[in-house]
Every structure is written in C-alpha cells, then in structure tokens.
Design a protein around this motif. Structure first.
Motif, mmCIF file in Angstrom:
data_model
loop_
_atom_site.group_PDB
_atom_site.id
_atom_site.type_symbol
_atom_site.label_atom_id
_atom_site.label_comp_id
_atom_site.label_asym_id
_atom_site.label_seq_id
_atom_site.Cartn_x
_atom_site.Cartn_y
_atom_site.Cartn_z
ATOM 1 N N GLU A 148 0.826 -1.207 0.000
ATOM 2 C CA GLU A 148 0.000 0.000 0.000
ATOM 3 C C GLU A 148 0.863 1.261 0.000
ATOM 4 O O GLU A 148 0.541 2.249 -0.686
ATOM 5 N N ALA A 149 1.969 1.239 0.763
ATOM 6 C CA ALA A 149 2.839 2.416 0.820
ATOM 7 C C ALA A 149 3.493 2.688 -0.536
ATOM 8 O O ALA A 149 3.563 3.843 -0.991
ATOM 9 N N LEU A 150 3.961 1.644 -1.209
ATOM 10 C CA LEU A 150 4.571 1.843 -2.525
ATOM 11 C C LEU A 150 3.522 2.294 -3.553
ATOM 12 O O LEU A 150 3.824 3.095 -4.441
ATOM 13 N N THR A 151 2.313 1.761 -3.419
ATOM 14 C CA THR A 151 1.249 2.208 -4.319
ATOM 15 C C THR A 151 1.005 3.702 -4.161
ATOM 16 O O THR A 151 0.898 4.452 -5.148
ATOM 17 N N ASN A 152 0.924 4.160 -2.922
ATOM 18 C CA ASN A 152 0.719 5.591 -2.688
ATOM 19 C C ASN A 152 1.906 6.419 -3.166
ATOM 20 O O ASN A 152 1.743 7.526 -3.704
#
Length: 362
Positions: free
Chosen positions: A317-321
C-alpha cells in the motif's frame, strides 16, 4: 414478561376421555357387587360416570379446575353408594395429570385436601370395622399417583433443559460461524482491494510513462523505453493474475468443504503473501518510475507468516501511494526485527523535480 401459550384440547384428549368412559362402563357392569363396593350405578350414577370421563378433556388445559370438579362429582358418586371401584382409573389419571402439570407445591397442597375429602365421604357412607384400612389404602395410592406424576414432571423438565442447552449451543455455534465468515469476507475484500489498487496504479503509471514517451518526442521514438514500460505492465498483470487465481482457488475449495468451518478450514485464506514477495513489489515500483532502496535487517525475513503477510500489505500500500502521488521520488523501505516486533518503515522524499507525469486513473 414471558407468557405460556394456551394448551388446546386435542384429539388425543378426546380419545382418552372416551376410553376412560368405556373402561368405567365395563367396570361398573362387570365388577362384583359387595358390601364395600356399593350397588350398580343408577341413572344418577351413570350420569356422573359420563361427567367424570368428560372432565378429562381439560386435564392438560386446566388441570386444577378439572381435579376440583372431578372431586365434587366423585364425592356425589360415592355418596350415592354406587360401585366405588368404577371411578378409580379416571381419578388416578386426573391426579397424575395434575402432578405432571405442576408446580409441585400445588400438587402437594391439593392431594391432602383430596385425601381429607375422601376420608369424610368414606366415613359418611361406610359403616364397617375395616373402614380405616380402606381409607389408608386409598390414601396410599393417591400419594403414589402424585409422586409418580411429580417424578415424570421432573424428568421432562430435565430433558427440556438439556434440549434447550443443546439448542442454545447450536445457536452460539452458528453465530460464531457467521462471525468468522464475516471476518473472512472482510479480509478477502481488503486483500483484493490492496492487490487490485496496487496493480491498477502501477499499470496506470507505466501506461502514462509510455504515453509520455510517445507524445514528448514522436520524431525520436524511444522504442526501448516503450518496450520496457509494456514489459513492466505485462509483468505486473501476470503477477496480479497469479495472486488472484490463487485466492479464487482457495475460495472454491473452501466452499466445497464448509463442514470444516468458514471458507474451509477457517484458517488463513490460502498461502499468504509474505516478506519474500517484498522485492517483487520493489521491482514493480521501480518499473513504474520510483527509485526504491530496500533494506532488510538481520532476522527480519524470519517473521511468522501472519506478521510477514501484514508487512507485505503495508509495503504494497505504501509503494502504491508513493507511485501514485510522488512519481519518481526516492523511496526507502526498511524492515528490521525488534525484540518482539517487526518494524516496517516506508519513506519517500516527495515528487522528483521534472518527473514526467501523465494522467493516472485508478
């Protein structure tokens, strides 16, 4: 306030009353007439025999009222010196029904009153030296019938309590199964959201990069950059398809074996993604234009599966954001093992200056 539903007169009640009437008639016509037994029933006696049998129709609906009315009719029957033994079966059924209906306090208050009434009638109608013996005998079977009815009532109550506990346990089990199914569905929805959001974001960014290359300088087409973007899109879609297929395979197998609990075994939904999959997330983010530095501390890659799955989703999720909002920024992913925890850190330094960005739809 809990109310007890009214008991209805059933066909069995009518059949019992008819059977008792027939039995009374047979006894009244066949038993030998003795000095103690009285004479054959006269017209009043036959009327009372019919009335006493009819009272049995209400033995379950109104047992106390039925016993009191029957006691009055039997007293008149005995007082007229009819054949005394003819009404004994019906009287026993009435006392049994009263004891079975409960409560026990009412039963053991009514029975002594009936014994007293019986003794008064016998003293008034019998003038024999053995009247006391007959009184004791009659009192004995009245008590015995009351005790049998009370024992049956207690047994039924005990069985009812067991059945109620079993039904309550079944309801609790069903509620627990429903709760576990709801929790599993929520986890599935969360996992699918993380998977699809990550995949769609990366595909959107990589498509934007390819579109930017085509639009920025169409005369000097960078075929290698476009090929790299398309290859990255293909890899991302392939990984997402494999993970989605594994999830659906476990769901189907769980639906085919729901005796083992919600969604099969009730345990984790198939092989959970874990820390070994983090490098793939990093490569996918780099293919989308981010510059990612991954640091895995000593022992961090030996976390329990559930912890590793949670860390995987956090990094995903962090890399997606970061890809969605920070473009080609520098991202630092750090996994370290603490004394009793796995520490996950994902930091980025914001959008890189001059990073080409196209429209991203997710």
């Amino acid at each position: 306030m809990r109310t007890t539903p009214a008991v209805r007169v059933t066909r069995n009640d009518l059949l019992l009353a008819a059977g008792l009437l027939a039995l009374q008639a047979v006894l009244a016509l066949t038993l030998p007439v003795t000095a103690v037994g009285g004479h054959r029933p006269d017209a009043l006696g036959w009327t009372l025999l019919v009335t006493i049998a009819v009272f049995q129709v209400w033995r379950r609906r109104a047992p106390l009222g039925m016993v009191l009315a029957l006691a009055l009719a039997v007293s008149v029957y005995h007082g007229s010196d009819n054949l005394h033994q003819a009404v004994i079966p019906t009287t026993m059924v009435a006392l049994y029904s009263l004891a079975v209906a409960g409560p026990p306090l009412r039963t053991f208050v009514v029975i002594p009153l009936l014994i007293g009434l019986m003794a008064g009638v016998m003293l008034a109608t019998l003038d024999r030296p053995d009247t006391g013996t007959h009184m004791l005998s009659s009192a004995g079977w009245i008590f015995a019938v009351g005790l049998v009815g009370e024992a049956v009532r207690m047994h039924r109550k005990y069985i009812g309590a067991i059945v109620e506990r079993a039904e309550r346990a079944e309801r609790t089990r069903e509620e627990e199964a429903g709760r576990r199914v709801a929790e599993e569905r929520l986890r599935i929805a969360r996992d699918l959201h993380d998977l699809l959001a990550h995949t769609i974001t990366l595909v959107g960014v990589q498509t934007s990069v390819a579109a930017h290359v085509l639009i920025a300088n169409p005369d000097r087409l960078d075929r290698e950059a476009i090929a790299a973007s398309l290859e990255a899109i293909s890899d991302t879609c392939r990984d997402a398809r494999a993970e989605l297929r594994a999830t659906l395979r476990v769901l189907r197998s769980g639906a085919a074996d729901d005796d083992r609990g919600p969604l099969g075994s009730g345990g984790p939904l198939g092989p959970l993604p874990g820390l070994p999959g983090v490098p793939d997330l990093v490569r996918a983010a780099e293919a989308a234009g981010a510059r990612v530095a991954l640091t895995v501390g000593a022992g961090a890659d030996h976390a329990p599966p559930a912890v590793g799955a949670a860390a995987y989703r956090i990094v995903q999720e962090a890399l997606t954001n970061a890809v969605r909002h920070a473009g080609g920024s520098h991202v630092r992913v750090t996994l370290t093992r603490g004394a009793a925890a796995l520490n996950v850190s994902v930091l980025d330094d914001g959008p890189a200056a001059g990073t080409p960005r196209g429209p991203v739809r997710t």
